[in-house]
Design an enzyme around this catalytic site. Structure first.
Site, PDB file in Angstrom:
ATOM      1  N   LYS A 188       0.848  -1.201   0.000  1.00  0.00           N
ATOM      2  CA  LYS A 188       0.000   0.000   0.000  1.00  0.00           C
ATOM      3  C   LYS A 188       0.892   1.263   0.000  1.00  0.00           C
ATOM      4  CE  LYS A 188      -3.291  -2.950   0.034  1.00  0.00           C
ATOM      5  NZ  LYS A 188      -4.209  -3.478   1.011  1.00  0.00           N
TER       6      LYS A 188
HETATM    7  C1  LIG Z   1      -5.166  -4.555   1.485  1.00  0.00           C
HETATM    8  C2  LIG Z   1      -6.642  -4.517   1.458  1.00  0.00           C
HETATM    9  C3  LIG Z   1      -7.434  -4.930   2.546  1.00  0.00           C
HETATM   10  C4  LIG Z   1      -6.899  -5.636   3.738  1.00  0.00           C
HETATM   11  O1  LIG Z   1      -5.857  -4.999   4.365  1.00  0.00           O
HETATM   12  P1  LIG Z   1      -4.805  -5.854   5.243  1.00  0.00           P
HETATM   13  O2  LIG Z   1      -4.034  -4.787   5.933  1.00  0.00           O
HETATM   14  O3  LIG Z   1      -4.000  -6.662   4.282  1.00  0.00           O
HETATM   15  O4  LIG Z   1      -5.599  -6.697   6.172  1.00  0.00           O
HETATM   16  C5  LIG Z   1      -8.798  -4.747   2.453  1.00  0.00           C
HETATM   17  N1  LIG Z   1      -9.376  -4.213   1.372  1.00  0.00           N
HETATM   18  C6  LIG Z   1      -8.652  -3.836   0.305  1.00  0.00           C
HETATM   19  C7  LIG Z   1      -9.356  -3.235  -0.865  1.00  0.00           C
HETATM   20  C8  LIG Z   1      -7.275  -4.004   0.305  1.00  0.00           C
HETATM   21  O5  LIG Z   1      -6.567  -3.658  -0.779  1.00  0.00           O
END
Ligand SMILES: *Cc1c(COP(=O)(O)O)cnc(C)c1O
Length: 377
Positions: A188
């Site tokens: 991210k």
């Molecule tokens: C990454 C992501 C999540 C989950 O996040 P984590 O930190 O990996 O648990 C949920 N929704 C979307 C759209 C994501 O890209």
């Protein structure tokens, strides 16, 4: 360079960690508080200042943030929550964690964002909330979703795990829904290793989520120490979804670099756009009233499978985001979902391709991806 992937493999996304990030984390390791300490509150305040949201509740990951959101909104058995299928499974799974029922509405073919008309058509007397996903880093049509939510008395949730730093009509993502969720996973925009945060302007919802992340008990260890007492009570079934000070210190350090990284991601996206102009590679449409955060750079091509194979053979970490959630075996087998429920998302799934994009890439890397891709056609 230390920490590069083996050979010349180009991942679709990755973190950037500088010496100042490492120094910030090391300082926490020498301090008194490793968890539930001042670095957690600082990171929450930093993300609030950045987004303009009033409250931030930092948790162990984005999925935990989604779960806390469903808890705070009192989602339970018999409740339906409308969700986009073009997302990571966690967006819908969080409804199931609380015993609720996810209902998939379709997406807009140009942007793959939740289609407000389809979302409204999916409303029943059992519907409690709508979760929009800012797919790839582009904000949903939040004005349209807000109008529907207000008219029909529903809560509005933003899964903005792709969209930290994005803006919608001049407003920062983080303030557009009743609760907005971020993830700080390494692919991210900024990372804490694992981590997530729930943003809200509503003090009651924020309090419920704080409570939920620490077993549903009434006080934190810090509050008890200050008060000099031992007493606490558990009033709800919560979890240990806490995040450490070690992680939050990294988050605060990373956040300072976010505006420059968003600019860089946009510049790289424009370089891809230019290379694909006049070819059969079609980038998703970018709305002109938004600042796109470009977590992902997604194109459509009918020859997706052949192109994907060629990119991977050449050490380029292309990817596909996403298999529509309702088509996963769990959703088919346990919830009776099937093909045909979201035709726009299903058709897109056959054609979408995510190309490498992260702030540490250079134009040389973009050229490498484009030349392999255009040659494969
Ligand atoms: C990454 C992501 C999540 C989950 O996040 P984590 O930190 O990996 O648990 C949920 N929704 C979307 C759209 C994501 O890209």
């Amino acid at each position: 360079m230390v920490g590069q992937f083996p050979g010349s493999f180009l991942p679709y996304g990755r973190q950037i960690i500088d010496d100042d990030d490492i120094a910030t984390v090391a300082a926490v390791l020498r301090s008194d508080w490793l968890t539930t300490g001042p670095a957690v509150e600082r990171f929450e305040a930093d993300v609030c200042a950045f987004t303009g949201a009033r409250h931030g509740v930092a948790v162990s990951n984005g999925t935990a943030a989604l779960h806390a959101t469903m808890f705070a909104l009192d989602i339970g058995p018999g409740d339906e929550v409308i969700v986009s299928p073009m997302t990571f499974a966690a967006t819908a799974n969080c409804v199931l964690y609380q015993g609720g029922t996810p209902v998939f509405a379709d997406v807009d073919p140009a942007t793959l964002l939740l289609d407000p008309l389809s979302a409204e058509a999916a409303i029943t007397p059992h519907t409690k909330a709508i979760i929009g996903v800012d797919y790839a880093g582009q904000p949903c049509d939040w004005d349209a979703l807000r109008a529907i939510a207000n008219r029909r008395g529903l809560a509005l949730v933003a899964d903005a795990c792709h969209a930290l730093g994005a803006e919608y009509k001049g407003r920062k993502v983080g303030t557009l829904a009743d609760i907005t969720v971020f993830s700080f996973h390494p692919v991210k925009h900024i990372t804490t290793g694992e981590g997530g945060m729930c943003m809200t302007d509503n003090a009651t919802l924020a309090e419920k989520m704080r409570h939920f992340r620490s077993h549903g008990i009434t006080t934190t260890a810090g509050q008890r120490e200050k008060a000099g007492g031992w007493f606490y009570e558990m009033t709800d079934l919560g979890y240990n979804y806490r995040i450490t000070d070690i992680q939050c210190a990294l988050g605060s350090s990373q956040l300072k670099k976010l505006p420059a990284w968003i600019k860089k991601r946009n510049a790289l996206a424009r370089a891809y756009d230019a290379a694909f102009a006049g070819t059969s590679i079609k980038p998703l449409v970018q709305r002109d009233d938004c600042l796109h955060a470009y977590h992902l750079y997604v194109v459509r091509t009918p020859e997706r499978n052949a192109v994907f194979k060629r990119l991977r053979e050449n050490g380029i970490g292309a990817n596909v985001h996403y298999i529509p959630v309702h088509l996963h075996p769990y959703y088919r087998e346990k919830l009776g979902m099937k093909e045909g429920m979201c035709p726009v998302a299903e058709k897109a799934y056959g054609e979408i391709l995510t190309l490498p994009l992260w702030a540490g890439m250079d134009n040389q890397a973009i050229k490498r991806v484009c030349s392999v891709l255009l040659e494969a056609l």
